[in-house]
Design an enzyme around this catalytic site. Structure first.
Site, PDB file in Angstrom:
ATOM      1  N   GLN A  84       0.850  -1.200   0.000  1.00 32.81           N
ATOM      2  CA  GLN A  84       0.000   0.000   0.000  1.00 32.81           C
ATOM      3  C   GLN A  84       0.886   1.251   0.000  1.00 32.81           C
ATOM      4  OE1 GLN A  84      -2.034   0.467   3.720  1.00 32.81           O
ATOM      5  NE2 GLN A  84      -3.594   1.825   2.908  1.00 32.81           N
ATOM      6  N   ASN A 108      -5.129   6.529  16.136  1.00 33.07           N
ATOM      7  CA  ASN A 108      -6.338   6.523  16.967  1.00 33.07           C
ATOM      8  C   ASN A 108      -6.888   7.928  17.189  1.00 33.07           C
ATOM      9  OD1 ASN A 108      -5.933   3.816  16.981  1.00 33.07           O
ATOM     10  ND2 ASN A 108      -6.007   3.567  19.199  1.00 33.07           N
ATOM     11  N   GLU A 142      -9.847  -1.369   5.680  1.00 33.18           N
ATOM     12  CA  GLU A 142      -8.653  -1.614   6.487  1.00 33.18           C
ATOM     13  C   GLU A 142      -8.997  -1.541   7.977  1.00 33.18           C
ATOM     14  OE1 GLU A 142      -5.524   1.305   6.003  1.00 33.18           O
ATOM     15  OE2 GLU A 142      -4.034   0.031   6.958  1.00 33.18           O
ATOM     16  N   SER A 180       1.144   6.584   2.465  1.00 36.41           N
ATOM     17  CA  SER A 180       1.834   7.574   3.311  1.00 36.41           C
ATOM     18  C   SER A 180       3.123   8.065   2.658  1.00 36.41           C
ATOM     19  CB  SER A 180       2.182   6.961   4.661  1.00 36.41           C
ATOM     20  OG  SER A 180       1.050   6.416   5.260  1.00 36.41           O
TER      21      SER A 180
HETATM   22  C1  LIG Z   1       4.183  -0.232  11.402  1.00 42.09           C
HETATM   23  C2  LIG Z   1       3.559   0.699  10.404  1.00 42.09           C
HETATM   24  C3  LIG Z   1       3.151   0.210   9.184  1.00 42.09           C
HETATM   25  C4  LIG Z   1       2.613   1.081   8.237  1.00 42.09           C
HETATM   26  N1  LIG Z   1       2.294   0.595   6.982  1.00 42.09           N
HETATM   27  C5  LIG Z   1       1.876   1.452   6.029  1.00 42.09           C
HETATM   28  C6  LIG Z   1       1.657   0.990   4.698  1.00 42.09           C
HETATM   29  O1  LIG Z   1       1.816  -0.198   4.394  1.00 42.09           O
HETATM   30  N2  LIG Z   1       1.286   1.884   3.765  1.00 42.09           N
HETATM   31  C7  LIG Z   1       1.085   3.199   4.047  1.00 42.09           C
HETATM   32  O2  LIG Z   1       0.719   3.943   3.162  1.00 42.09           O
HETATM   33  N3  LIG Z   1       1.293   3.676   5.302  1.00 42.09           N
HETATM   34  C8  LIG Z   1       1.691   2.836   6.288  1.00 42.09           C
HETATM   35  N4  LIG Z   1       1.925   3.294   7.566  1.00 42.09           N
HETATM   36  C9  LIG Z   1       1.804   4.737   7.826  1.00 42.09           C
HETATM   37  C10 LIG Z   1       0.636   5.114   8.717  1.00 42.09           C
HETATM   38  O3  LIG Z   1      -0.571   5.070   8.019  1.00 42.09           O
HETATM   39  C11 LIG Z   1       0.955   6.525   9.252  1.00 42.09           C
HETATM   40  O4  LIG Z   1       2.075   6.390  10.120  1.00 42.09           O
HETATM   41  C12 LIG Z   1      -0.202   7.121  10.015  1.00 42.09           C
HETATM   42  O5  LIG Z   1      -1.250   7.448   9.135  1.00 42.09           O
HETATM   43  C13 LIG Z   1       0.227   8.403  10.791  1.00 42.09           C
HETATM   44  O6  LIG Z   1       0.871   9.290   9.950  1.00 42.09           O
HETATM   45  P1  LIG Z   1       2.303   9.911  10.316  1.00 42.09           P
HETATM   46  O7  LIG Z   1       3.203   8.795  10.707  1.00 42.09           O
HETATM   47  O8  LIG Z   1       2.715  10.788   9.210  1.00 42.09           O
HETATM   48  O9  LIG Z   1       2.063  10.749  11.648  1.00 42.09           O
HETATM   49  P2  LIG Z   1       1.467  12.229  11.735  1.00 42.09           P
HETATM   50  O10 LIG Z   1       0.320  12.354  10.791  1.00 42.09           O
HETATM   51  O11 LIG Z   1       2.586  13.183  11.593  1.00 42.09           O
HETATM   52  O12 LIG Z   1       0.900  12.256  13.190  1.00 42.09           O
HETATM   53  C14 LIG Z   1       1.751  12.443  14.331  1.00 42.09           C
HETATM   54  C15 LIG Z   1       0.878  12.471  15.582  1.00 42.09           C
HETATM   55  O13 LIG Z   1      -0.037  13.582  15.509  1.00 42.09           O
HETATM   56  C16 LIG Z   1      -1.377  13.144  15.642  1.00 42.09           C
HETATM   57  N5  LIG Z   1      -2.255  13.917  14.767  1.00 42.09           N
HETATM   58  C17 LIG Z   1      -2.015  14.242  13.469  1.00 42.09           C
HETATM   59  N6  LIG Z   1      -3.049  14.954  12.959  1.00 42.09           N
HETATM   60  C18 LIG Z   1      -3.964  15.075  13.961  1.00 42.09           C
HETATM   61  C19 LIG Z   1      -5.252  15.683  14.055  1.00 42.09           C
HETATM   62  N7  LIG Z   1      -5.809  16.303  13.014  1.00 42.09           N
HETATM   63  N8  LIG Z   1      -5.923  15.602  15.229  1.00 42.09           N
HETATM   64  C20 LIG Z   1      -5.378  14.938  16.309  1.00 42.09           C
HETATM   65  N9  LIG Z   1      -4.142  14.364  16.281  1.00 42.09           N
HETATM   66  C21 LIG Z   1      -3.455  14.404  15.112  1.00 42.09           C
HETATM   67  C22 LIG Z   1      -1.366  11.687  15.210  1.00 42.09           C
HETATM   68  O14 LIG Z   1      -2.412  10.937  15.795  1.00 42.09           O
HETATM   69  C23 LIG Z   1      -0.004  11.219  15.718  1.00 42.09           C
HETATM   70  O15 LIG Z   1      -0.088  10.882  17.085  1.00 42.09           O
HETATM   71  C24 LIG Z   1       2.441   2.457   8.536  1.00 42.09           C
HETATM   72  C25 LIG Z   1       2.837   2.935   9.798  1.00 42.09           C
HETATM   73  C26 LIG Z   1       3.386   2.070  10.716  1.00 42.09           C
HETATM   74  C27 LIG Z   1       3.824   2.635  12.048  1.00 42.09           C
END
Ligand SMILES: Cc1cc2nc3c(=O)[nH]c(=O)nc-3n(C[C@H](O)[C@H](O)[C@H](O)COP(=O)(O)OP(=O)(O)OC[C@H]3O[C@@H](n4cnc5c(N)ncnc54)[C@H](O)[C@@H]3O)c2cc1C
Length: 394
Positions: free
Chosen positions: A126, A379, A244, A129
Site C-alpha cells: 500500500q 487513533n 482496512e 503515506s
Molecule cells: C508499522 C507501520 C506500518 C505502516 N504501513 C503502512 C503501509 O503499508 N502503507 C502506508 O501507506 N502507510 C503505512 N503506515 C503509515 C501510517 O498510516 C501513518 O504512520 C499514520 O497514518 C500516521 O501518519 P504519520 O506517521 O505521518 O504521523 P502524523 O500524521 O505526523 O501524526 C503524528 C501524531 O499527531 C497526531 N495527529 C495528526 N493529525 C492530527 C489531528 N488532526 N488531530 C489529532 N491528532 C493528530 C497523530 O495521531 C499522531 O499521534 C504504517 C505505519 C506504521 C507505524
C-alpha cells in the site's frame, strides 16, 4: 458470559476448526505459536491452501471466488484463524485492493488481477503515506504526469509494509496540482519491477524489517493501470481505508493472548514463590482485560448487525481504537507477567524453568505493538472521525 450462536453457526465453527487442524502446516502453526516471523513463502503456501479450499477471500462476491457466508460466519472464520493460530489472508490483497477493484476496477483489471490477488500470486503493498502526508494523507506530493499512454511518477512513499516482498503497489499520486487537494489525486497500480522503483528498509524498534521507504524516480506506469477515473483517487482511498479499519480489531488475537496469559499465570511465580494466578492485583488486571475484550467482541458483532442494516461509518473507527488498545493492553500484561523472561537472550531464571520457548519474542512484540494505534489511521484521527459522525447524527 458466553456469546450464543445458532446451531448452524456452531456447526460452521466446528467445520472451520476441523479444516484448520487438518490443513494448517505444523511448521507454520509452530511459528505462529512461538511468535516467530513468517517468511514470504509461508504466507504464500498457506494462502494457496485456503484458496484451494475456496476460503481465500470469504468476503468477496461468489462470482469472484468468494463465499456466500453470512457476516457472522466470516467473523467466526477469522476468529478461528486467530485461535489456531493461522496466518490471516494478506489484508493488502484480500481486504483492501480486492474489494476496491470489485467496486471500481475495469473488467480487464478484475479478470486478470483478482484471481492472482486471491492466490497470492501477486503480493501487493500500500503506497499511501509519504514524508509529510500521513494523517493528512490528502497533502501527498508524489506526482504523476501524463505522457501519451503512460503516467510518469516521481516521489517517495514511507512506511510501506512489506514492500520488499511486494510484486505490485497500489499507490496514490497527485495528477492535478490546481484542484482542491482531495480532488487532484489518482490511484495507480505500479509494478515494483518497473525501472525507477527503489525499496529501502526501515527497521522498527523491535529490530525487525517490515516497513520500507519506496522511491519513485521517473517510473512509467501504463494508463491501463489506473483504478477508476483520474482525480477520483481520494474517494477510492476512503473506501479502501474503511475496509482496512474494520479488519483491524483482531478480537481473536487478543482473546487468544488472554487465554495464554491465564494459562501461563499458573506456572510463573511471584516474589513469594506463589503462582501469579493467585496474585490478587494481577488477577484483577487479567479479569478487567478479559471483560474489555468480551465487550469488544460484542461491539464487533453489533457492528456486523449494523452493517446489515446500513449502519454508520464510525463503527470501523471505534473497532480500530478499541481493537488496537486491547492488543496493546494484552501485550503489556503478558510482558509484565514474564518480566525479564520476555527479553531475547535472557538465561533461564531458577524456579521459572517452566516458561515457554516463545517468551523471548514477547518484548520485541510488545515494542512493535506501539504501532497498532498508529497504522491504519492513528487513533487520534479515528476519534476525529467519530466526533464528526456524532455531530452529524446529533
Ligand atoms: C508499522 C507501520 C506500518 C505502516 N504501513 C503502512 C503501509 O503499508 N502503507 C502506508 O501507506 N502507510 C503505512 N503506515 C503509515 C501510517 O498510516 C501513518 O504512520 C499514520 O497514518 C500516521 O501518519 P504519520 O506517521 O505521518 O504521523 P502524523 O500524521 O505526523 O501524526 C503524528 C501524531 O499527531 C497526531 N495527529 C495528526 N493529525 C492530527 C489531528 N488532526 N488531530 C489529532 N491528532 C493528530 C497523530 O495521531 C499522531 O499521534 C504504517 C505505519 C506504521 C507505524
Amino acid at each position: 458470559m458466553e456469546l450464543k450462536f445458532t446451531p448452524e453457526e456452531n456447526g460452521f465453527r466446528e467445520e472451520v476448526r476441523r479444516f484448520l487442524s487438518e490443513a494448517l502446516p505444523e511448521d507454520i502453526r509452530q511459528k505462529m505459536l512461538q511468535r516467530r516471523h513468517l517468511e514470504k513463502k509461508d504466507w504464500v503456501r498457506w494462502q494457496r491452501i485456503l484458496n484451494a479450499k475456496g476460503w481465500a477471500v470469504p468476503a468477496w462476491p461468489v462470482e469472484y471466488g468468494g463465499t456466500d457466508w453470512s457476516p457472522v460466519e466470516r467473523f467466526i472464520f477469522l476468529e478461528e484463524l486467530q485461535h489456531a493460530p493461522a496466518p490471516e489472508p494478506l489484508s493488502f490483497n484480500t481486504g483492501m485492493l480486492g474489494p476496491l477493484l470489485i467496486a471500481f476496477g475495469s473488467k480487464q483489471q478484475k479478470d486478470t488481477l483478482l484471481p492472482r490477488i486471491a492466490n497470492l500470486d501477486d503480493w501487493w503493498c500500500q503506497g499511501f503515506s509519504e514524508p509529510g502526508a500521513g494523517s493528512d494523507l490528502a497533502s501527498l506530493s508524489t506526482t504523476a504526469r501524463r505522457e501519451g499512454d503512460f503516467y510518469i511518477v516521481n516521489g517517495q512513499k514511507l512506511w510501506t509494509t512489506q514492500a520488499h516482498y511486494a510484486d505490485w503497489m497500489f499507490c496514490l499520486v497527485r495528477t492535478d496540482q490546481a484542484l482542491r487537494k482531495q480532488e487532484g489525486i489518482t490511484m495507480l497500480l505500479i509494478d515494483m519491477k518497473t525501472p525507477g522503483v527503489v525499496v529501502r528498509p526501515i527497521h522498527t524498534i523491535d529490530a525487525y524489517h517490515e516497513t520500507n521507504e519506496v522511491f519513485l524516480d521517473d517510473v512509467k506506469v501504463p494508463v491501463g493501470n489506473r483504478v477508476g477515473e483520474e482525480n477520483k483517487g481520494w474517494s477510492y482511498a476512503k473506501y479502501l481505508l474503511g475496509h482496512e479499519r474494520s479488519g483491524i480489531a483482531r478480537v481473536g488475537v487478543s482473546k487468544e493472548r488472554a487465554r495464554r496469559i491465564r494459562q501461563l499465570a499458573t506456572a510463573v511465580l511471584d516474589d513469594e514463590g506463589k503462582p501469579m494466578s493467585e496474585n490478587v492485583p494481577f488477577r484483577r488486571r487479567l479479569t478487567e482485560l478479559e471483560v474489555q475484550i468480551k465487550a469488544l467482541e460484542v461491539s464487533q458483532l453489533r457492528a456486523i448487525g449494523a452493517s446489515r442494516s446500513g449502519g454508520h461509518d464510525a463503527f470501523a473507527s471505534i473497532l480500530k481504537i478499541k481493537g488496537s488498545e486491547m492488543q496493546q493492553a494484552s501485550m503489556e500484561l503478558l510482558m509484565d507477567l514474564l518480566g525479564p523472561l520476555s527479553l531475547p537472550d535472557v538465561e533461564a531464571i531458577p524456579g521459572q524453568e517452566i516458561v515457554p520457548e516463545w517468551a523471548p519474542a514477547v518484548a520485541p512484540s510488545y515494542l512493535f505493538s506501539r504501532t497498532y494505534s498508529i497504522f491504519g489511521g492513528s487513533n487520534e484521527i479515528q476519534k476525529n472521525i467519530i466526533a464528526k459522525v456524532a455531530l452529524e447524527l446529533s
